[in-house]
Design an enzyme around this catalytic site. Structure first.
Site, PDB file in Angstrom:
ATOM      1  N   THR A 181      -7.140  12.380 -13.832  1.00  0.00           N
ATOM      2  CA  THR A 181      -6.953  13.823 -13.630  1.00  0.00           C
ATOM      3  C   THR A 181      -7.670  14.611 -14.725  1.00  0.00           C
ATOM      4  O   THR A 181      -8.333  15.614 -14.449  1.00  0.00           O
ATOM      5  CB  THR A 181      -5.442  14.159 -13.642  1.00  0.00           C
ATOM      6  OG1 THR A 181      -4.826  13.480 -12.555  1.00  0.00           O
ATOM      7  CG2 THR A 181      -5.194  15.652 -13.513  1.00  0.00           C
ATOM      8  N   HIS A 225     -11.278  14.695 -13.989  1.00  0.00           N
ATOM      9  CA  HIS A 225     -11.586  15.664 -12.926  1.00  0.00           C
ATOM     10  C   HIS A 225     -11.564  17.096 -13.465  1.00  0.00           C
ATOM     11  O   HIS A 225     -12.409  17.912 -13.112  1.00  0.00           O
ATOM     12  CB  HIS A 225     -10.588  15.537 -11.768  1.00  0.00           C
ATOM     13  CG  HIS A 225     -10.787  14.308 -10.943  1.00  0.00           C
ATOM     14  ND1 HIS A 225     -11.991  14.022 -10.327  1.00  0.00           N
ATOM     15  CD2 HIS A 225      -9.961  13.296 -10.625  1.00  0.00           C
ATOM     16  CE1 HIS A 225     -11.880  12.886  -9.681  1.00  0.00           C
ATOM     17  NE2 HIS A 225     -10.657  12.412  -9.850  1.00  0.00           N
TER      18      HIS A 225
HETATM   19 ZN   LIG Z   1      -2.343  11.188 -15.471  1.00  0.00          ZN
END
Ligand SMILES: [Zn+2]
Ligand SMILES: [Zn+2]
Length: 349
Positions: free
Chosen positions: A44, A47
């Protein structure tokens, strides 16, 4: 005045910056100040760094310090903090609930609809100090390596995926995606009694080697061949009882149904940037189920901490790199190009 470094998302555009920022204010009511000892870099975070679509909601929170997988020591407590104590080692549940929505008011905070993620919408663990709600602290046994404690958050995602797949004694389980989540899925599937755990990657040499060191010798790389071809030796014994996907690649969904037995369960826990195409007639005739799995309930956290403490020497293998905060951007590059398993930033180093 004391100034600290923090790895921040500053603009709604690609990039991250290590910046000099003021330290957090003294903890208010219900808050504690954490000296951050270890913070994992997660997909994450990568990203958010690359600014792939889907994170536009962060813009009003910027500049914001990233880092939602972390562990540290409580160094100061505000008023009304309940049972937490100064000096204890804790890991942090990153999801801060609102306390005001109907679910929160009914006491079902797992169902809160107004969450603010630590390290996404409020300052997180890529800094030496961070203020967090006391209720988000999960105690960790004293002496456990904080870098291992920082694996708790991704491992709760893994545990939830295995729970969602209802893996039971004797099941043959296929895990797609050999990153930290997939590694955790393999470990918890084995702990749930799976008789065979096969893990597939795609051009994932280093991460598959990590799995081998974790004790999983049944690993395959699908680079240059289909999933069914790569799994041929295992499919001789029949199709899999449970397939758990942790790749975020929509193209793997249909092939994974083809290696799943009749009435088998496919669990999806990757975050997919695009819709997947599925042959539903085949799904119907095979009585197969597709189940989504995401954030684990609060109760899972202490179970995962206990697992990590009990298997500390084994799970240490999941951590491939440890870098100081000043080299966090280099750590992100390692995580991005798949040459690493888990990269952990040490903000006190
Ligand atoms: Zn995470
Ligand atoms: Zn709420």
């Amino acid at each position: 005045m004391f100034i600290m470094q923090a790895l921040q998302k500053v603009h709604a555009a690609p990039g991250l910056e290590v910046r000099e920022v003021p330290p957090p204010a003294r903890p208010g009511s219900g808050e504690v100040l954490i000296r951050v000892d270890a913070t994992g870099i997660c997909g994450t975070d990568v990203h958010i760094a690359e600014w792939t679509p889907g994170y536009e909601f962060m813009a009003p929170a910027m500049p914001v310090t990233l880092g939602h997988e972390f562990a540290g020591t409580i160094v100061e407590v505000g008023s009304d903090v309940g049972a937490v104590e100064k000096g204890s080692l804790v890991t942090i549940r990153p999801s801060v609930v609102c306390g005001r929505c109907p679910a929160c008011k009914a006491g079902d905070t797992d169902a809160c609809t107004n969450r603010r993620g630590i390290g996404v919408m409020r300052n997180g663990g890529f800094a030496p100090l961070v203020c967090v709600p006391a209720g988000n602290c999960v105690p960790v046994p004293a002496g456990l390596d904080p870098a291992i404690a920082a694996l708790t958050e991704p491992m709760t995602v893994s545990a939830e995926a295995v729970d969602t797949g209802e893996v039971r004694d004797g099941d043959r389980v296929l895990v797609l995606g050999p990153g930290t989540i997939g590694q955790g899925i393999a470990l918890f599937a084995k702990a749930a009694g799976a008789s065979e755990v096969v893990v597939a990657g795609h051009n994932d040499g280093p991460r598959l080697e990590t799995l081998n060191r974790l004790g999983f010798e049944n690993t395959v790389d699908t680079f240059g061949r289909t999933l069914a071809d790569a799994l041929a030796p295992y499919l001789e014994a029949g199709k899999f009882d449970v397939v758990i996907e942790a790749t975020g690649v929509p193209a793997v969904v249909q092939p994974s149904l083809e290696v799943l037995r009749k009435r088998g369960v496919l669990v999806i826990c990757g975050i997919h940037p695009k819709p997947a195409s599925v042959n539903l007639t085949q799904l119907v005739r095979e009585h197969q189920q597709i189940r989504g799995s995401y954030r684990a309930p609060i109760a899972t956290w202490s179970r995962v901490v206990a697992y990590l403490a009990q298997h500390a020497e084994q799970v240490r293998e999941m951590i491939s790199h440890r870098v100081p905060l000043s080299e966090a951007l280099a750590g992100f590059e390692l995580a991005r190009n798949k040459s690493a398993s888990k990269v952990v930033v040490l903000p006190q180093a």
